[in-house]
Motif scaffolding. Structure first.
Motif, PDB file in Angstrom:
ATOM      1  N   GLN A   1     -37.045  -8.439  -3.991  1.00  0.00           N
ATOM      2  CA  GLN A   1     -38.167  -7.488  -3.912  1.00  0.00           C
ATOM      3  C   GLN A   1     -39.379  -8.149  -3.261  1.00  0.00           C
ATOM      4  N   ARG A   2     -39.615  -9.426  -3.639  1.00  0.00           N
ATOM      5  CA  ARG A   2     -40.745 -10.170  -3.067  1.00  0.00           C
ATOM      6  C   ARG A   2     -40.548 -10.376  -1.571  1.00  0.00           C
ATOM      7  N   MET A   3     -39.287 -10.682  -1.163  1.00  0.00           N
ATOM      8  CA  MET A   3     -38.996 -10.880   0.263  1.00  0.00           C
ATOM      9  C   MET A   3     -39.272  -9.599   1.039  1.00  0.00           C
ATOM     10  N   LEU A   4     -38.914  -8.458   0.460  1.00  0.00           N
ATOM     11  CA  LEU A   4     -39.157  -7.194   1.141  1.00  0.00           C
ATOM     12  C   LEU A   4     -40.658  -6.892   1.198  1.00  0.00           C
ATOM     13  N   ASP A   5     -41.386  -7.196   0.120  1.00  0.00           N
ATOM     14  CA  ASP A   5     -42.831  -6.947   0.100  1.00  0.00           C
ATOM     15  C   ASP A   5     -43.523  -7.788   1.163  1.00  0.00           C
ATOM     16  N   MET A   6     -42.971  -9.033   1.409  1.00  0.00           N
ATOM     17  CA  MET A   6     -43.584  -9.914   2.406  1.00  0.00           C
ATOM     18  C   MET A   6     -43.165  -9.527   3.809  1.00  0.00           C
ATOM     19  N   ARG A   7     -42.323  -8.528   3.940  1.00  0.00           N
ATOM     20  CA  ARG A   7     -41.796  -8.115   5.248  1.00  0.00           C
ATOM     21  C   ARG A   7     -41.157  -9.298   5.958  1.00  0.00           C
ATOM     22  N   MET A   8     -40.224  -9.998   5.285  1.00  0.00           N
ATOM     23  CA  MET A   8     -39.566 -11.144   5.911  1.00  0.00           C
ATOM     24  C   MET A   8     -38.595 -10.667   6.978  1.00  0.00           C
ATOM     25  N   ASN A   9     -38.706 -11.292   8.175  1.00  0.00           N
ATOM     26  CA  ASN A   9     -37.833 -10.963   9.332  1.00  0.00           C
ATOM     27  C   ASN A   9     -37.806  -9.450   9.587  1.00  0.00           C
ATOM     28  N   PRO A  10     -38.999  -8.866   9.911  1.00  0.00           N
ATOM     29  CA  PRO A  10     -39.076  -7.400  10.009  1.00  0.00           C
ATOM     30  C   PRO A  10     -38.447  -6.820  11.277  1.00  0.00           C
ATOM     31  N   ILE A  11     -38.154  -7.674  12.281  1.00  0.00           N
ATOM     32  CA  ILE A  11     -37.700  -7.109  13.553  1.00  0.00           C
ATOM     33  C   ILE A  11     -36.176  -6.960  13.541  1.00  0.00           C
ATOM     34  N   GLU A  12     -35.500  -8.062  13.220  1.00  0.00           N
ATOM     35  CA  GLU A  12     -34.048  -7.962  13.279  1.00  0.00           C
ATOM     36  C   GLU A  12     -33.390  -8.400  11.985  1.00  0.00           C
ATOM     37  N   GLY A  13     -34.136  -8.955  11.047  1.00  0.00           N
ATOM     38  CA  GLY A  13     -33.564  -9.554   9.839  1.00  0.00           C
ATOM     39  C   GLY A  13     -33.640  -8.630   8.655  1.00  0.00           C
ATOM     40  N   LEU A  14     -34.024  -9.235   7.489  1.00  0.00           N
ATOM     41  CA  LEU A  14     -33.903  -8.558   6.205  1.00  0.00           C
ATOM     42  C   LEU A  14     -34.743  -7.285   6.116  1.00  0.00           C
ATOM     43  N   ALA A  15     -36.079  -7.393   6.371  1.00  0.00           N
ATOM     44  CA  ALA A  15     -36.979  -6.250   6.179  1.00  0.00           C
ATOM     45  C   ALA A  15     -36.667  -5.120   7.151  1.00  0.00           C
ATOM     46  N   SER A  16     -36.045  -5.458   8.286  1.00  0.00           N
ATOM     47  CA  SER A  16     -35.720  -4.385   9.228  1.00  0.00           C
ATOM     48  C   SER A  16     -34.575  -3.527   8.721  1.00  0.00           C
ATOM     49  N   LYS A  17     -33.811  -4.043   7.718  1.00  0.00           N
ATOM     50  CA  LYS A  17     -32.697  -3.247   7.191  1.00  0.00           C
ATOM     51  C   LYS A  17     -33.140  -2.360   6.032  1.00  0.00           C
ATOM     52  N   TRP A  18     -34.390  -2.506   5.591  1.00  0.00           N
ATOM     53  CA  TRP A  18     -34.864  -1.755   4.420  1.00  0.00           C
ATOM     54  C   TRP A  18     -35.718  -0.590   4.906  1.00  0.00           C
ATOM     55  N   ASP A  19     -35.431   0.571   4.390  1.00  0.00           N
ATOM     56  CA  ASP A  19     -36.192   1.769   4.746  1.00  0.00           C
ATOM     57  C   ASP A  19     -37.360   1.893   3.761  1.00  0.00           C
ATOM     58  N   TYR A  20     -38.596   1.595   4.241  1.00  0.00           N
ATOM     59  CA  TYR A  20     -39.741   1.520   3.326  1.00  0.00           C
ATOM     60  C   TYR A  20     -40.200   2.894   2.856  1.00  0.00           C
ATOM     61  N   GLU A  21     -39.930   3.953   3.658  1.00  0.00           N
ATOM     62  CA  GLU A  21     -40.329   5.309   3.222  1.00  0.00           C
ATOM     63  C   GLU A  21     -39.454   5.784   2.083  1.00  0.00           C
ATOM     64  N   LYS A  22     -38.181   5.618   2.287  1.00  0.00           N
ATOM     65  CA  LYS A  22     -37.272   6.167   1.257  1.00  0.00           C
ATOM     66  C   LYS A  22     -37.026   5.163   0.126  1.00  0.00           C
ATOM     67  N   GLY A  23     -37.373   3.884   0.325  1.00  0.00           N
ATOM     68  CA  GLY A  23     -37.131   2.902  -0.728  1.00  0.00           C
ATOM     69  C   GLY A  23     -35.661   2.619  -0.928  1.00  0.00           C
ATOM     70  N   GLN A  24     -34.927   2.472   0.161  1.00  0.00           N
ATOM     71  CA  GLN A  24     -33.490   2.140   0.038  1.00  0.00           C
ATOM     72  C   GLN A  24     -33.080   1.451   1.335  1.00  0.00           C
TER      73      GLN A  24
END
Lengths: 141, 176
Positions: free
Chosen positions: B151-174
């Motif tokens: 959850q912390r990694m997602l909050d920090m937007r880690m690797n937002p372009i091609e990595g972890l955060a880019s796979k998370w849909d922030y609007e829908k929370g999934q």
């Protein structure tokens, strides 16, 4: 050198196409980069002369057969006939059977070479009274 | 002093070597009276090999009287020899026939079995090690910790372009 390579490849192909029941046995092609290549007939006659020497001794017979077996070929029936006659001159029956066994071994997966050799040697075998390993029953131990 | 010691060791070795050589065998005088079968390698040897049809000497050198008379008969026409006599002549000169030399053995079963046995033993040893030697897992391996870490990694937007955060849909929370 190129012509030698062409000659070698041609003789190599020729040797491959000759592994058929009624044809000559497979013979080696020497890989010389220069000089003349000994023909199959020269090779055969050289070995026939070696074994046909009337005063060949036991060591020379053993050395001849062991060297012949080291080559990547099955010896022609005429070479084997000369070797068998040399065994007769030396009163060595056991070596004749051994020579026939090793011919079968040298033929390896080509199962049609050994019967052909025996067929060609049949007159000599009957004349000298040599039994094949199959007739003696030692081929299945 | 060092040179003297080396010299004494050298002379000791030389004396041992000459003793071994003089007895004409591989036994050392200091090894006691064990009887070992020494082969005289200076004489022609007999051995069965597919590559050597005619060995340097016949297999049997001392012949019985029957064998000697058979050898005499060998000097005559071979048509007069019976099949048994021919086989006997062969066995005088050679130990094994080519088919006996080339026969398959059951050794592969022993080899495979031994290999599997030792693999199994190693497996058991390793399992004991996992149970009794390995320390406990760090706290950070617990699922609760891992979830909060993610959850912390997602909050920090880690690797937002091609990595972890880019796979998370922030609007829908999934995950996308």
């Amino acid at each position: 050198m190129f012509s030698a390579a062409v000659r070698l490849s041609v003789s190599g192909v020729r040797a491959l196409t000759r592994t058929q029941p009624r044809c000559q046995a497979v013979l080696a092609s020497r890989c010389y980069s220069h000089g003349t290549q000994e023909t199959d007939e020269e090779f055969d006659s050289r070995w026939v002369t070696y074994f046909n020497r009337p005063d060949i001794d036991a060591w020379e017979l053993r050395k001849g057969v062991n060297t012949l077996i080291e080559y990547d070929l099955v010896p022609e029936p005429k070479i084997l006939e000369a070797a068998l006659r040399a065994c007769r001159r030396l009163d060595d029956f056991a070596s004749t059977v051994r020579i026939l066994e090793v011919v079968k071994e040298k033929a390896g997966p080509h199962k049609d070479i050994y019967p052909y050799v025996i067929q060609e040697l049949r007159p000599t075998l009957s004349e000298l009274g040599i039994a094949t390993p199959e007739e003696l029953g030692i081929d299945k131990a | 002093m060092l040179r003297l010691t080396a010299g004494r060791v050298g002379s000791l070795l030389a004396r041992r070597a000459t003793a071994a050589l003089s007895t004409g065998s591989a036994r050392m005088a200091s090894h006691g009276h064990e009887v070992s079968d020494t082969t005289d390698m200076s004489q022609p040897l007999y051995y069965d090999s597919v590559d050597l049809p005619l060995p340097d000497r016949p297999y049997k050198v001392e012949l019985t009287a029957a064998e000697q008379s058979l050898k005499q008969k060998e000097k005559g026409p071979w048509n007069q020899l019976t099949n048994e006599e021919k086989i006997a002549l062969y066995r005088i000169k050679f130990c094994q026939t080519y088919s006996e030399m080339g026969r398959k053995s059951h050794e592969w079963k022993t080899v495979l079995g031994t290999a599997f046995f030792f693999l199994g033993l190693t497996g058991l040893l390793f399992w004991w090690q996992v149970l009794y030697v390995y320390p406990p897992h760090p706290r950070s391996f617990e699922p609760d910790w891992q979830a909060r870490q993610l959850q912390r990694m997602l909050d920090m937007r880690m690797n937002p372009i091609e990595g972890l955060a880019s796979k998370w849909d922030y609007e829908k929370g999934q995950w996308k």
